[in-house]
Structure formats: C-alpha cells, structure tokens
Design a protein around this motif. Sequence first.
Motif, mmCIF file in Angstrom:
data_model
loop_
_atom_site.group_PDB
_atom_site.id
_atom_site.type_symbol
_atom_site.label_atom_id
_atom_site.label_comp_id
_atom_site.label_asym_id
_atom_site.label_seq_id
_atom_site.Cartn_x
_atom_site.Cartn_y
_atom_site.Cartn_z
ATOM 1 N N GLU A 283 0.843 -1.194 0.000
ATOM 2 C CA GLU A 283 0.000 0.000 0.000
ATOM 3 C C GLU A 283 0.881 1.248 0.000
ATOM 4 N N LEU A 284 0.450 2.271 -0.707
ATOM 5 C CA LEU A 284 1.268 3.473 -0.896
ATOM 6 C C LEU A 284 1.670 4.143 0.412
ATOM 7 N N PHE B 19 5.482 4.659 1.576
ATOM 8 C CA PHE B 19 6.007 5.987 1.871
ATOM 9 C C PHE B 19 6.589 6.037 3.285
ATOM 10 N N LEU B 20 5.848 5.510 4.259
ATOM 11 C CA LEU B 20 6.347 5.504 5.641
ATOM 12 C C LEU B 20 7.628 4.689 5.762
ATOM 13 N N ALA B 21 7.669 3.536 5.118
ATOM 14 C CA ALA B 21 8.878 2.700 5.173
ATOM 15 C C ALA B 21 10.087 3.473 4.672
ATOM 16 N N LYS B 22 9.926 4.175 3.560
ATOM 17 C CA LYS B 22 11.029 4.956 2.994
ATOM 18 C C LYS B 22 11.461 6.072 3.944
ATOM 19 N N SER C 294 -1.213 -1.608 7.597
ATOM 20 C CA SER C 294 -2.043 -0.845 6.680
ATOM 21 C C SER C 294 -3.461 -1.395 6.735
ATOM 22 N N ASN C 295 -4.335 -0.793 5.954
ATOM 23 C CA ASN C 295 -5.758 -1.158 5.977
ATOM 24 C C ASN C 295 -5.996 -2.657 5.912
ATOM 25 N N TYR C 296 -5.477 -3.289 4.884
ATOM 26 C CA TYR C 296 -5.717 -4.718 4.707
ATOM 27 C C TYR C 296 -5.153 -5.518 5.876
ATOM 28 N N ALA C 297 -3.937 -5.220 6.256
ATOM 29 C CA ALA C 297 -3.302 -5.963 7.344
ATOM 30 C C ALA C 297 -4.049 -5.770 8.657
#
Length: 167
Positions: free
Chosen positions: A14-15, A19-22, A75-78
């Motif tokens: 998920e975007l 983004f957070l990971a980066k 994220s949402n799905y997780a």
Amino acid sequence: MSNKKTFAVINVSELKSLFLAKQIAKANPVLLFDHNPSTLLEVYTQVLLENPEAKVEMMICPTNASWEADIIILSNYAATDITLAEKIKKVATGKIILVLGNEKNNMRSENTDNKLEQLFPFSKVIHSIEVPEDFTSSFFLKGKDADALKTILTLYTNIGFKTNILI
C-alpha cells in the motif's frame, strides 16, 4: 525520536506503507513484510535505491517481523486481516501498533477501533486517520496510550506530516 526504534511495516504494497517505510528508513531500522514476494522485493529495492545506507530487511514472516520490531505498522488490509492479527498478537504485547487508515476503507469506524483493541489487548494501538481535506500530509492520531501517541506524533512530525491528536 532520540533513540532508534525498529519498525515492522506489514503490507508494504500500500502506498502509505511504502512511503512511511522509505521515510522511517532514513533514521531507523525497518523490517518489511508483504504476502506478495515480488512486491516485497520491489519495495526493498526502492528503499535501498533511495537510501543506500538504510538498515532495511525483507521478512518472509509477519510474526518474525513483528517480534523483532519495537513498533508495528499495519495498513488497511493488514489491520483487518484476522488471520494475520492472530499470527502477530502474542509478539505484539507491549508494543505500539500503528494502524494506517484511509477514506476508501473507512478505518475510522468505532467497530473497527474496538475490534483492533480486542485483538491486541496488551498492545498500544494507535489509529492514524487521514484528514479529508489533505490526504497526503495531514493526519489525526487516536489511541488510549499517551506515550504511544507522543511517539507516533514525534515520528510523523519528523517526517513532515501535519498531525493532531484526537481525544
């Protein structure tokens, strides 16, 4: 954040997670997990291309990633995957779980909040909610643990997000 914490980013496809990971990898170790191995490799490669000095690892198991982390980002799905939650529940005890929500999946419902609190009763669950007027850089944080809220508020502020705490 004065001392480095290790972050597990679960469902990096998920975007917002990507983004957070980066952003987090610029200053802290990051453990990446995704059910799709090719996505996982792609994200891992992107993070290292943008920051060759990043301390980032690909993890093939969400339990191991969560066990090794100080803070778990879902994220949402997780966050709505009961099977995944059951896998990481025991190793998430006492840790901050940051739940990334968005308008599409409407993670802001009280039922979802309560369900996550029940799934992770011994964790510090913090909900990150996008501000409808500015989906890209403004968030509300909601949670019951003041120290955990402060930790995530500091993280978001350091990344450059406009963030407020919902009471």
